[in-house]
Design an enzyme around this catalytic site. Structure first.
Site, PDB file in Angstrom:
ATOM      1  N   ASP A   1     -23.386   0.280  -4.678  1.00 31.65           N
ATOM      2  CA  ASP A   1     -24.435   0.597  -3.696  1.00 31.65           C
ATOM      3  C   ASP A   1     -25.458  -0.532  -3.563  1.00 31.65           C
ATOM      4  O   ASP A   1     -26.612  -0.289  -3.209  1.00 31.65           O
ATOM      5  CB  ASP A   1     -25.177   1.900  -4.056  1.00 31.65           C
TER       6      ASP A   1
ATOM      7  N   LYS B   1     -23.417  -4.476  -0.443  1.00 30.95           N
ATOM      8  CA  LYS B   1     -22.325  -5.424  -0.199  1.00 30.95           C
ATOM      9  C   LYS B   1     -21.803  -5.323   1.220  1.00 30.95           C
ATOM     10  O   LYS B   1     -21.425  -6.331   1.833  1.00 30.95           O
ATOM     11  CB  LYS B   1     -21.174  -5.164  -1.182  1.00 30.95           C
TER      12      LYS B   1
ATOM     13  N   ALA C   1     -15.436   4.294  -2.540  1.00 33.31           N
ATOM     14  CA  ALA C   1     -16.384   3.238  -2.174  1.00 33.31           C
ATOM     15  C   ALA C   1     -16.893   3.509  -0.767  1.00 33.31           C
ATOM     16  O   ALA C   1     -16.122   3.518   0.182  1.00 33.31           O
ATOM     17  CB  ALA C   1     -15.685   1.879  -2.217  1.00 33.31           C
TER      18      ALA C   1
ATOM     19  N   HIS D   1     -19.466   2.318   2.299  1.00 29.73           N
ATOM     20  CA  HIS D   1     -20.320   1.241   2.762  1.00 29.73           C
ATOM     21  C   HIS D   1     -20.695   1.477   4.213  1.00 29.73           C
ATOM     22  O   HIS D   1     -19.896   1.956   5.013  1.00 29.73           O
ATOM     23  CB  HIS D   1     -19.671  -0.130   2.575  1.00 29.73           C
TER      24      HIS D   1
ATOM     25  N   ARG E   1       3.140   4.964 -14.297  1.00 28.52           N
ATOM     26  CA  ARG E   1       4.353   4.650 -13.520  1.00 28.52           C
ATOM     27  C   ARG E   1       4.908   5.870 -12.792  1.00 28.52           C
ATOM     28  O   ARG E   1       6.103   6.108 -12.738  1.00 28.52           O
ATOM     29  CB  ARG E   1       5.414   4.015 -14.440  1.00 28.52           C
TER      30      ARG E   1
ATOM     31  N   THR F   1     -20.699  10.738  -1.427  1.00 30.35           N
ATOM     32  CA  THR F   1     -20.952  12.098  -1.915  1.00 30.35           C
ATOM     33  C   THR F   1     -22.241  12.706  -1.393  1.00 30.35           C
ATOM     34  O   THR F   1     -22.399  13.928  -1.430  1.00 30.35           O
ATOM     35  CB  THR F   1     -21.033  12.094  -3.452  1.00 30.35           C
ATOM     36  N   GLY F   2     -23.179  11.877  -0.949  1.00 27.93           N
ATOM     37  CA  GLY F   2     -24.495  12.377  -0.545  1.00 27.93           C
ATOM     38  C   GLY F   2     -25.393  12.715  -1.719  1.00 27.93           C
ATOM     39  O   GLY F   2     -26.517  13.182  -1.539  1.00 27.93           O
TER      40      GLY F   2
ATOM     41  N   ARG G   1     -29.270   9.184  -5.747  1.00 24.91           N
ATOM     42  CA  ARG G   1     -29.068   8.124  -6.724  1.00 24.91           C
ATOM     43  C   ARG G   1     -30.235   8.083  -7.712  1.00 24.91           C
ATOM     44  O   ARG G   1     -31.374   8.302  -7.332  1.00 24.91           O
ATOM     45  CB  ARG G   1     -28.943   6.766  -6.024  1.00 24.91           C
TER      46      ARG G   1
ATOM     47  N   LEU H   1     -35.475  -5.699  -0.134  1.00 26.24           N
ATOM     48  CA  LEU H   1     -36.818  -6.185  -0.458  1.00 26.24           C
ATOM     49  C   LEU H   1     -37.875  -5.480   0.383  1.00 26.24           C
ATOM     50  O   LEU H   1     -39.014  -5.304  -0.049  1.00 26.24           O
ATOM     51  CB  LEU H   1     -36.892  -7.694  -0.230  1.00 26.24           C
TER      52      LEU H   1
END
EC number: 6.3.4.4
Length: 416
Positions: free
Chosen positions: A12, A15, A38, A40, A139, A288-289, A292, A319
């Protein structure tokens, strides 16, 4: 130019935004690890586009490549391809036939395994990624190449049920097989030897950007185990995840937030016990919502990630968010059980006593109304306190911060 973009924290980091910004200079963008765990987000002219399997750079790069190191949910990939086609003309996609397939069984197993872990829950996205990787190394995987054969799909699903049926419960094999086969029939035109494609592109002198998923601290080997993802996330996994030689990589860009965030359980030395950063930065998971966890910038983690990935330049994001706080801190080192650490150690016992040493900075304030002016004037026009913060990090990591993100939109970026 052959470049890799990697996350230097717990995922997060932004990227997606950085990759999208860079990709106008590249012919191909490549995912080499992870799956639809992932998430984004790319923002173009105020419009948000969210991907989980398709790399963020897809909006600008000529060809999208999904490497063998990924595990792919074919039904969800189809949805994303349709979304991409609505946003962009003339898309070209190459999917490695060696990539593993995520099925309904894996999603059921993921949820069941989390329930069985109880108080030691890892906090997975419940997308079936972990169980799909377990089958890869056991496998047992269905591969993307297998999706053109209903018999292969059924045989492998039955094998999975025979070995793991006590956890999955009853599953309609015919329905799941038909769904995968149907998705495969639509995807098969894209499936092939991604490694050979990348080799051909390299020999033609094409520019290739490899886009990492998650972050260094979630790497299955080098992260805060067991609270990690199920794949290797560091730059070196480009080779095993795509079949492209790492000796050809010329540029490794490490991306990090101006502060630290984390989803799920596990150690977080600089965590803040308030909601201020979460609210200011809208810190909720793309996949997932979930809210964080938030904390101050952690230099021991960044030093560790810079070393692991051998980064040669850095990109800092959010920033603009950090400036909304009245006071700003940076974790510069740890004291763990009486011993000093400037770099994140190989192992931290959960029972250890950790003290974080901090450097305090004056805020640069809310710059929301002034961002457009900074973009037109460049780095030297940024607030003094912001530049002081950036340069302190550069000196601490002995690496240049070349890319500075001041907002979600692609245009809200300064290159030094």
């Amino acid at each position: 130019m052959i470049s890799v973009v990697v996350g230097m924290q717990f995922g997060d980091e932004g990227k997606g935004k950085i990759t999208d910004y860079l990709c106008s200079n590249y012919d191909d963008v490549v995912r080499f690890n992870g799956g639809n765990n992932a998430g984004h987000t790319v923002v173009i002219d105020g419009k948000k586009i969210k991907f989980h399997l398709i790399p963020s750079g897809a909006m600008q790069a000529g060809t999208v490549v999904l490497g063998n190191g990924m595990v792919i949910d074919p039904l969800k990939l189809l949805d994303e391809i349709k979304q991409l086609k609505l946003a962009k003309d003339n898309i070209k996609i190459v999917i490695s036939g060696r990539a593993g397939v995520v099925t309904e069984l894996h999603r059921i197993l993921d949820k069941k395994e989390e329930e069985l872990r109880s108080n030691s829950s890892i906090g997975t996205t419940s997308q079936g990624i972990g169980p799909a990787y377990e089958d890869k190394y056991g496998r047992l995987s269905i591969k993307m190449y297998d999706l053109n054969s209903i018999k292969k799909i059924k045989d492998k699903l039955n094998q999975l049920i025979a070995m793991k049926g006590l956890l999955t419960g009853p599953v309609d094999i015919d329905r799941v097989s038909n769904e995968l086969y149907s998705a495969g029939s639509e995807l098969y035109e894209y499936i092939g030897d991604a490694s050979e494609f990348l080799e051909d592109e390299y020999r033609l002198g094409k520019n290739i950007l490899f886009e990492g998923a998650q972050g260094a601290m979630l790497d299955i080997d080098f992260g805060t185990y067991p609270f990690v993802t199920s794949s290797n996330t560091v730059a070196g996994s480009v080779s095993t995840g795509s079949g492209f030689s790492f000796r050809r990589v010329e540029d490794v860009i490490g991306v990090f937030k101006a502060y630290t965030t984390k989803v799920g359980s596990g150690i977080f030395p600089t965590e803040i016990g308030s909601d201020d950063l979460r609210i200011a930065g809208n810190e909720y998971g793309t996949t997932t919502g979930r809210p964080r966890r938030t904390g101050w910038l952690d230099l021991p983690i960044l030093r560790y990630a810079a070393y692991l990935n051998d980064v040669n330049r850095l990109a800092i994001t959010k920033l603009d968010i950090l400036g909304k706080l009245n006071q700003i801190k940076v974790g510069t080192s740890y004291i763990i059980d009486g011993k000093d650490y400037e770099r994140f150690p190989d192992k931290i016992d959960p029972e250890s006593e950790i003290t974080v040493n901090y450097e305090t900075f004056e805020t640069w304030g809310d710059i929301s109304s002034r961002i457009s002016g900074y973009l037109g004037s460049g780095y030297d026009a940024l607030p003094y306190n912001m530049r002081k913060y950036i340069e302190f990090i550069e000196d601490s990591l002995n690496c240049s911060i070349d890319i500075i993100s001041l907002g979600e939109d692609r245009k809200s970026t300064i290159v030094k």
